[in-house]
Design an enzyme around this catalytic site. Structure first.
Site, mmCIF file in Angstrom:
data_model
loop_
_atom_site.group_PDB
_atom_site.id
_atom_site.type_symbol
_atom_site.label_atom_id
_atom_site.label_comp_id
_atom_site.label_asym_id
_atom_site.label_seq_id
_atom_site.Cartn_x
_atom_site.Cartn_y
_atom_site.Cartn_z
ATOM 1 N N ASP A 225 0.812 -1.228 0.000
ATOM 2 C CA ASP A 225 0.000 0.000 0.000
ATOM 3 C C ASP A 225 0.840 1.272 0.000
ATOM 4 O OD1 ASP A 225 -2.433 -1.364 -0.045
ATOM 5 O OD2 ASP A 225 -2.469 -1.566 2.133
ATOM 6 N N GLU A 226 2.070 1.207 -0.526
ATOM 7 C CA GLU A 226 2.946 2.377 -0.539
ATOM 8 C C GLU A 226 3.452 2.723 -1.932
ATOM 9 O OE1 GLU A 226 6.053 2.191 2.341
ATOM 10 O OE2 GLU A 226 4.715 1.616 3.998
#
Length: 280
Positions: A225-226
């Site tokens: 999620d980055e």
């Protein structure tokens, strides 16, 4: 006369004269520039250009016009046919709001894509996918993560998918799988990370009186999620919103954010720029 609808994407070290050289060459061959968006990044010294072109000649002929300019000016460039629908594979788990939104927008002409299949670790969305005439690939995790991901990747290759969309596909991807999707995989997540992790994040947020509900669409990377952010949005929730109402707001936001990211990718508007993106 047949007209080709093309889009030219360029990344290059920033310098004067790039657009002048390109537009002069295209104009000399009777190509009509219908849209041009540029961005110069002062932090990286990079120049980005997206140009929509109506051309009296085919893509290959325009590519031949661009080749010497690209070599002379050290351009990284791509030329795409806008009339060609992008092949997209969608991955989903049990929640279908993002999947259904993409299917609907594709069917009404808002997304220039061709959905080449749906992959899922559950069977929950089979009826929805098959009702719309889509091939459904059920890949349960019972066979082991490595084997499941190998089958997933083989479907990506066999289907000809040029973009894989994780439409609330609730599995943590291995580093190798993420690398295989680099630049051609988009994920969506809610805005409560890292504050509210694990199960029922909207209920956790409700318990804390959260007033803003958002979603982020980003490229898939090995860092969970980055990845480089493509699109974000936020909606307000009042103090009176129930946990279920917050879930509904969140699902609407996730679906709209993800579909915009898919459309921009299919229209060749997104450039990766280190840990960020440029969307033109």
């Amino acid at each position: 006369m047949t007209t080709s609808h093309l889009v030219l994407k360029i990344r290059a070290p920033d310098r004067p004269g790039i657009m002048a050289a390109i537009t002069a060459a295209l104009s000399a061959h009777r190509c009509d520039v219908r849209e041009a968006n540029v961005y110069g990044d002062d932090d990286t010294g990079a120049f980005f250009l997206r140009m929509a072109i109506n051309s009296p000649v085919e893509r290959e002929a325009v590519a031949a016009i661009m080749a010497p300019i690209g070599q002379e000016m050290a351009l990284e460039w791509e030329l795409h046919d806008l009339d060609r629908r992008l092949p997209v594979l969608i991955a989903v788990s049990k929640f279908g709001h993002c999947l259904v939104d993409i299917i609907h927008k594709k069917e009404i002409g808002q997304l220039p894509i061709e959905i080449v299949g749906v992959v899922s670790n559950h069977d929950a969305m089979r009826r929805t996918a098959e009702w719309h005439g889509l091939t459904y690939h059920h890949l349960p995790m019972s066979e082991g993560k490595a084997a499941q991901e190998a089958r997933f990747l083989s479907i990506v290759g066999e289907s000809g998918a040029e973009l894989t969309v994780l439409a609330r596909y609730m599995q943590i991807l291995s580093d190798d799988f993420s690398r295989q999707l680099a630049g051609r995989g988009i994920n969506i997540h809610h805005s409560f990370l890292p504050s509210f992790k694990c199960a029922k994040p909207y209920h956790q947020a409700h318990a804390r009186g959260v007033k803003l509900i958002g979603a982020t669409a980003h490229f898939v990377t090995a860092d969970l999620d980055e990845g480089p952010i493509i699109e974000q949005d936020v909606r307000r929730a009042s103090h009176g919103a129930t946990a279920d109402e917050m879930v509904a707001i969140g699902r609407e936001t996730e679906a709209s954010v993800l579909s915009r990211a898919v459309r921009w990718y299919a229209e060749h508007r997104i450039f990766e720029n280190g840990n960020k993106t440029v969307v033109l």
